[in-house]
Design a protein around this motif. Structure first.
Motif, PDB file in Angstrom:
ATOM      1  N   LEU A 104       0.831  -1.190   0.000  1.00  0.00           N
ATOM      2  CA  LEU A 104       0.000   0.000   0.000  1.00  0.00           C
ATOM      3  C   LEU A 104       0.872   1.249   0.000  1.00  0.00           C
ATOM      4  O   LEU A 104       1.847   1.322   0.751  1.00  0.00           O
ATOM      5  N   ASN A 105       0.474   2.201  -0.779  1.00  0.00           N
ATOM      6  CA  ASN A 105       1.193   3.471  -0.802  1.00  0.00           C
ATOM      7  C   ASN A 105       0.681   4.449   0.234  1.00  0.00           C
ATOM      8  O   ASN A 105       1.440   5.265   0.739  1.00  0.00           O
ATOM      9  N   ARG A 106      -0.625   4.384   0.525  1.00  0.00           N
ATOM     10  CA  ARG A 106      -1.211   5.337   1.461  1.00  0.00           C
ATOM     11  C   ARG A 106      -2.310   4.667   2.261  1.00  0.00           C
ATOM     12  O   ARG A 106      -3.100   3.886   1.731  1.00  0.00           O
ATOM     13  N   ILE A 107      -2.359   5.032   3.538  1.00  0.00           N
ATOM     14  CA  ILE A 107      -3.417   4.554   4.427  1.00  0.00           C
ATOM     15  C   ILE A 107      -4.092   5.789   5.012  1.00  0.00           C
ATOM     16  O   ILE A 107      -3.555   6.442   5.908  1.00  0.00           O
ATOM     17  N   TRP A 130       4.353   0.912  10.821  1.00  0.00           N
ATOM     18  CA  TRP A 130       4.056   0.516   9.444  1.00  0.00           C
ATOM     19  C   TRP A 130       3.024   1.463   8.828  1.00  0.00           C
ATOM     20  O   TRP A 130       3.149   1.875   7.679  1.00  0.00           O
ATOM     21  N   LYS A 149       4.110   5.555   8.218  1.00  0.00           N
ATOM     22  CA  LYS A 149       4.948   5.801   7.043  1.00  0.00           C
ATOM     23  C   LYS A 149       4.110   5.986   5.778  1.00  0.00           C
ATOM     24  O   LYS A 149       4.595   6.498   4.779  1.00  0.00           O
ATOM     25  N   ARG A 150       2.876   5.551   5.829  1.00  0.00           N
ATOM     26  CA  ARG A 150       1.993   5.589   4.667  1.00  0.00           C
ATOM     27  C   ARG A 150       0.869   6.606   4.844  1.00  0.00           C
ATOM     28  O   ARG A 150      -0.150   6.539   4.181  1.00  0.00           O
ATOM     29  N   GLN A 151       1.057   7.530   5.775  1.00  0.00           N
ATOM     30  CA  GLN A 151       0.039   8.545   6.016  1.00  0.00           C
ATOM     31  C   GLN A 151       0.585   9.939   5.754  1.00  0.00           C
ATOM     32  O   GLN A 151       1.789  10.177   5.865  1.00  0.00           O
TER      33      GLN A 151
END
Length: 80
Positions: free
Chosen positions: A1-4, A24, A27-29
């Protein structure tokens, strides 16, 4: 996933494992994204409670706390 954009953490109640899950996700927010922590309760789930309180001190997330009763709480973390 690139973004959450949104995460609901309701797994481990151990501070070390919650830290690993959070690292985890964060880093994707980006600013405005949300993490909700279930079981924000100092008596029954101290690992989650301590993690969220430590996170609030770092000031990279704004924390809102909701309690439905004395043993049931949630912490909503908004990434700044």
């Amino acid at each position: 996933l690139n973004r959450i954009n949104f995460a609901f953490l309701d797994g481990s109640h151990n501070k070390k494992k919650v830290t690993r899950e959070f690292e985890w996700i964060t880093k994707r927010q980006i600013s405005g994204d949300i993490i909700i922590f279930d079981d924000y309760d100092p008596y029954n789930f101290k690992g989650i409670y301590d993690f969220v309180d430590d996170l609030e001190k770092k000031k990279n997330y704004r924390i809102s706390k909701i309690f439905s009763d004395k043993n049931r709480g949630y912490a909503i973390a908004y990434k700044l």
